[in-house]
Design a protein around this motif. Sequence first.
Motif, mmCIF file in Angstrom:
data_model
loop_
_atom_site.group_PDB
_atom_site.id
_atom_site.type_symbol
_atom_site.label_atom_id
_atom_site.label_comp_id
_atom_site.label_asym_id
_atom_site.label_seq_id
_atom_site.Cartn_x
_atom_site.Cartn_y
_atom_site.Cartn_z
ATOM 1 N N PRO A 13 17.916 -43.676 1.944
ATOM 2 C CA PRO A 13 18.531 -42.520 2.602
ATOM 3 C C PRO A 13 19.625 -41.893 1.735
ATOM 4 O O PRO A 13 20.239 -42.586 0.920
ATOM 5 N N ASP A 14 19.840 -40.608 1.928
ATOM 6 C CA ASP A 14 20.886 -39.901 1.187
ATOM 7 C C ASP A 14 22.153 -39.905 2.033
ATOM 8 O O ASP A 14 22.301 -39.105 2.956
ATOM 9 N N GLY A 27 15.700 -48.915 7.858
ATOM 10 C CA GLY A 27 15.105 -47.878 8.693
ATOM 11 C C GLY A 27 14.496 -46.760 7.860
ATOM 12 O O GLY A 27 13.387 -46.276 8.156
ATOM 13 N N ALA A 28 15.200 -46.330 6.806
ATOM 14 C CA ALA A 28 14.681 -45.266 5.950
ATOM 15 C C ALA A 28 13.432 -45.727 5.210
ATOM 16 O O ALA A 28 12.487 -44.946 5.017
ATOM 17 N N LEU A 29 13.401 -46.988 4.785
ATOM 18 C CA LEU A 29 12.227 -47.514 4.087
ATOM 19 C C LEU A 29 11.015 -47.504 5.006
ATOM 20 O O LEU A 29 9.918 -47.062 4.606
ATOM 21 N N ARG A 30 11.181 -47.956 6.225
ATOM 22 C CA ARG A 30 10.064 -47.981 7.170
ATOM 23 C C ARG A 30 9.547 -46.572 7.455
ATOM 24 O O ARG A 30 8.334 -46.322 7.444
ATOM 25 N N SER A 68 22.840 -53.837 -4.579
ATOM 26 C CA SER A 68 21.516 -53.342 -4.946
ATOM 27 C C SER A 68 21.066 -52.152 -4.106
ATOM 28 O O SER A 68 20.106 -51.470 -4.475
ATOM 29 N N LEU A 69 21.724 -51.886 -2.993
ATOM 30 C CA LEU A 69 21.266 -50.837 -2.082
ATOM 31 C C LEU A 69 21.264 -49.441 -2.716
ATOM 32 O O LEU A 69 20.292 -48.694 -2.540
ATOM 33 N N PRO A 70 22.302 -49.032 -3.455
ATOM 34 C CA PRO A 70 22.229 -47.702 -4.071
ATOM 35 C C PRO A 70 21.065 -47.546 -5.037
ATOM 36 O O PRO A 70 20.407 -46.491 -5.084
ATOM 37 N N VAL A 71 20.750 -48.603 -5.800
ATOM 38 C CA VAL A 71 19.642 -48.524 -6.754
ATOM 39 C C VAL A 71 18.308 -48.516 -6.021
ATOM 40 O O VAL A 71 17.379 -47.774 -6.376
ATOM 41 N N LEU A 72 18.169 -49.327 -4.971
ATOM 42 C CA LEU A 72 16.944 -49.326 -4.181
ATOM 43 C C LEU A 72 16.723 -47.976 -3.515
ATOM 44 O O LEU A 72 15.589 -47.471 -3.475
ATOM 45 N N ALA A 73 17.798 -47.382 -2.985
ATOM 46 C CA ALA A 73 17.669 -46.067 -2.353
ATOM 47 C C ALA A 73 17.239 -45.011 -3.370
ATOM 48 O O ALA A 73 16.422 -44.130 -3.061
ATOM 49 N N GLN A 74 17.778 -45.100 -4.590
ATOM 50 C CA GLN A 74 17.372 -44.150 -5.630
ATOM 51 C C GLN A 74 15.906 -44.348 -5.998
ATOM 52 O O GLN A 74 15.143 -43.381 -6.143
ATOM 53 N N GLN A 75 15.475 -45.598 -6.131
ATOM 54 C CA GLN A 75 14.070 -45.863 -6.442
ATOM 55 C C GLN A 75 13.155 -45.372 -5.330
ATOM 56 O O GLN A 75 12.084 -44.816 -5.602
ATOM 57 N N LEU A 76 13.561 -45.564 -4.091
ATOM 58 C CA LEU A 76 12.735 -45.119 -2.975
ATOM 59 C C LEU A 76 12.561 -43.602 -3.001
ATOM 60 O O LEU A 76 11.466 -43.088 -2.777
ATOM 61 N N LEU A 100 10.731 -50.837 -11.616
ATOM 62 C CA LEU A 100 11.498 -51.931 -12.206
ATOM 63 C C LEU A 100 12.062 -52.832 -11.114
ATOM 64 O O LEU A 100 12.349 -52.384 -10.003
ATOM 65 N N ARG A 101 12.243 -54.095 -11.441
ATOM 66 C CA ARG A 101 12.912 -55.022 -10.525
ATOM 67 C C ARG A 101 14.419 -54.758 -10.568
ATOM 68 O O ARG A 101 15.025 -54.796 -11.640
ATOM 69 N N VAL A 102 15.015 -54.520 -9.407
ATOM 70 C CA VAL A 102 16.445 -54.189 -9.374
ATOM 71 C C VAL A 102 17.210 -55.013 -8.345
ATOM 72 O O VAL A 102 18.435 -54.948 -8.310
ATOM 73 N N ALA A 103 16.521 -55.764 -7.495
ATOM 74 C CA ALA A 103 17.189 -56.506 -6.427
ATOM 75 C C ALA A 103 16.729 -57.955 -6.448
ATOM 76 O O ALA A 103 15.693 -58.297 -7.031
ATOM 77 N N ALA A 104 17.497 -58.815 -5.779
ATOM 78 C CA ALA A 104 17.152 -60.236 -5.725
ATOM 79 C C ALA A 104 15.791 -60.445 -5.079
ATOM 80 O O ALA A 104 15.030 -61.330 -5.482
#
Length: 235
Positions: A13-14, A27-30, A68-76, A100-104
């Motif tokens: 999410p932004d 929620g945004a991922l789903r 890791s959340l900001p990087v995951l959100a950017q990747q999404l 790329l792998r960015v989170a645990a």
Amino acid sequence: QAADYFKPIAPVPDMGTNVISSEAFAGALRRTIDQLQREADTASVIVPPRYAFSFAAETTTVKFDPGSLPVLAQQLGEVKTIAEILFSSRINSLDGIQRLRVAADDMGAQQQADYFDGQSVTNQLAVITPYQLTFRSFSPEVGEVLARLASSPYGFVVKSVNVQPAGAYTPTSPDTGMSPTPWMTPPPPPVTTPTPYPTPYPTGPVGRGGLQTVLNEQLLRVTLVVDIVKLLPLK
């Protein structure tokens, strides 16, 4: 002037300058996965069953590392943009998008086919993040994908193209403990030079009075490595 061709892709999410919470990202991922699956159906693009668009590991997680959340959100956000370009180009099917792998959760994930063994590069001007896309289509749709990436305002740079007849690909089983399927196997390593498209060939008349076949198009399996160039703020 150059910055107009390297606009940033919004994260999902932004949240602007606010901190992204685990609940907001989950929620945004789903919602994003559901949206992309519907868009694939609308465009008649076949996707793997229950495909999570490279975020299978995150769909089973409810608590994320805050770092890791900001990087995951950017990747999404970037995966969503790439998938929508593929769908709007009317490809036949999507084998997978790899990031790329960015989170645990990515490090110990079972779905190894979700990830690309590259690395993000940062220089004085930009951050360059690679993705690998594998899909099946005919040559006009391949051209449409390349044209849409080239005309996008988001700084996509196609680094390599690997094209082969879709029927020539023989899947091998990854180390997942499951039987091999076309959807779960990692694509072959990309090559740095484009492979020529299969040459159409004419055939003789079908029968007396029949029309001559002048083009026999083959379904292609295409692997692209695409860099996203994200400019750093000017000082």
